[in-house]
Design an enzyme around this catalytic site. Sequence first.
Site, short mmCIF file in Angstrom:
data_model
loop_
_atom_site.label_atom_id
_atom_site.label_comp_id
_atom_site.label_asym_id
_atom_site.label_seq_id
_atom_site.Cartn_x
_atom_site.Cartn_y
_atom_site.Cartn_z
N TYR A 57 0.86 -1.22 -0.14
CA TYR A 57 0.02 -0.14 -0.10
C TYR A 57 0.90 1.27 0.10
O TYR A 57 1.67 1.70 1.01
CB TYR A 57 -0.92 0.01 1.20
CG TYR A 57 -2.08 -0.92 1.15
CD1 TYR A 57 -3.01 -0.78 0.37
CD2 TYR A 57 -2.05 -2.03 1.98
CE1 TYR A 57 -4.08 -2.03 0.31
CE2 TYR A 57 -3.09 -3.06 2.18
CZ TYR A 57 -4.09 -2.70 1.31
OH TYR A 57 -5.01 -3.73 1.04
N HIS B 41 -10.66 -6.29 -4.98
CA HIS B 41 -10.36 -6.32 -3.47
C HIS B 41 -11.42 -7.07 -2.55
O HIS B 41 -11.69 -6.59 -1.54
CB HIS B 41 -10.38 -4.92 -2.95
CG HIS B 41 -9.55 -4.72 -1.90
ND1 HIS B 41 -8.07 -3.97 -2.31
CD2 HIS B 41 -9.46 -4.92 -0.55
CE1 HIS B 41 -7.39 -3.82 -1.08
NE2 HIS B 41 -8.09 -4.21 0.02
#
Length: 351
Positions: free
Chosen positions: A130, A246
């Site tokens: 991330y 996701h």
Amino acid sequence: MSLVCLTDFQAHAREQLSKSTRDFIEGGADDSITRDDNIAAFKRIRLRPRYLRDVSEVDTRTTIQGEEISAPICIAPTGFHCLVWPDGEMSTARAAQAAGICYITSTFASCSLEDIVIAAPEGLRWFQLYVHPDLQLNKQLIQRVESLGFKALVITLDTPVCGNRRHDIRNQLRRNLTLTDLQSPKKGNAIPYFQMTPISTSLCWNDLSWFQSITRLPIILKGILTKEDAELAVKHNVQGIIVSNHGGRQLDEVLASIDALTEVVAAVKGKIEVYLDGGVRTGNDVLKALALGAKCIFLGRPILWGLACKGEHGVKEVLNILTNEFHTSMALTGCRSVAEINRNLVQFSRL
């Protein structure tokens, strides 16, 4: 109770976990339409088997980024495995190593990268990033990953902001979580998840060249669902794409992963490898994904179900069950090797 399929593990895991942890694992964004459609979309695809072929020997092996794996079934990045089993990602890594498949370790792992490597030193590992607003922190983390022997960098694209996950908001789960790898690897320096500086909201295509300048690792982009973004990925010289929404946890009401796969595969024209996560629950699902052009699939929630039930042994069982089902699916459709799986094996149902 005998656990003979992935949904058995799901049911048993629910009995083992607290409500807040169940909600964290199972929850989707908003109305969870995409989460559910990821699974349902596979059932809209039918198989076209071929017979009178010698399937006395079926080989499930394949390669990803030049590395051999025992089957096209690998482990997607999911965070906070210690929520479901005491030694968390260390058990997951050991199971992946034993199975001979790839494990993508999450930025939000609850175990340190060093501990994960010590637990499974011979395992094939990729690292999911991330992107943090602090470029220096990103650089330090990537260099650390590279020095520890991770083989690819997976950059998540679909999380410029967190999806609206109602259960997590109600449960305030984030206050009980810590991030080990966003600080020094020294013990005691983990920070609370809810205090973390937000994931970068300004990441754009031109930033990829900076990542390419600081690492020799192949770069895989996770979260692409459209041909337009797939074409840009090729243009920017990345090495792979994970077609993913996701797990339905970010933007609700987007395409199911398997429905997006075809246009992404067509767009890259074989120039880079394409993988898929989201909704895989059976060996037939694996076969369908490969028939539509995926090089392999990555499992998310089912790995956590196995971990919650039996730790490392539970993850091994989940992987073994799915691999055995895939082996059977290959034999029953006349495929003796992964290379023989192609688009002619499937059709989209009109139902």
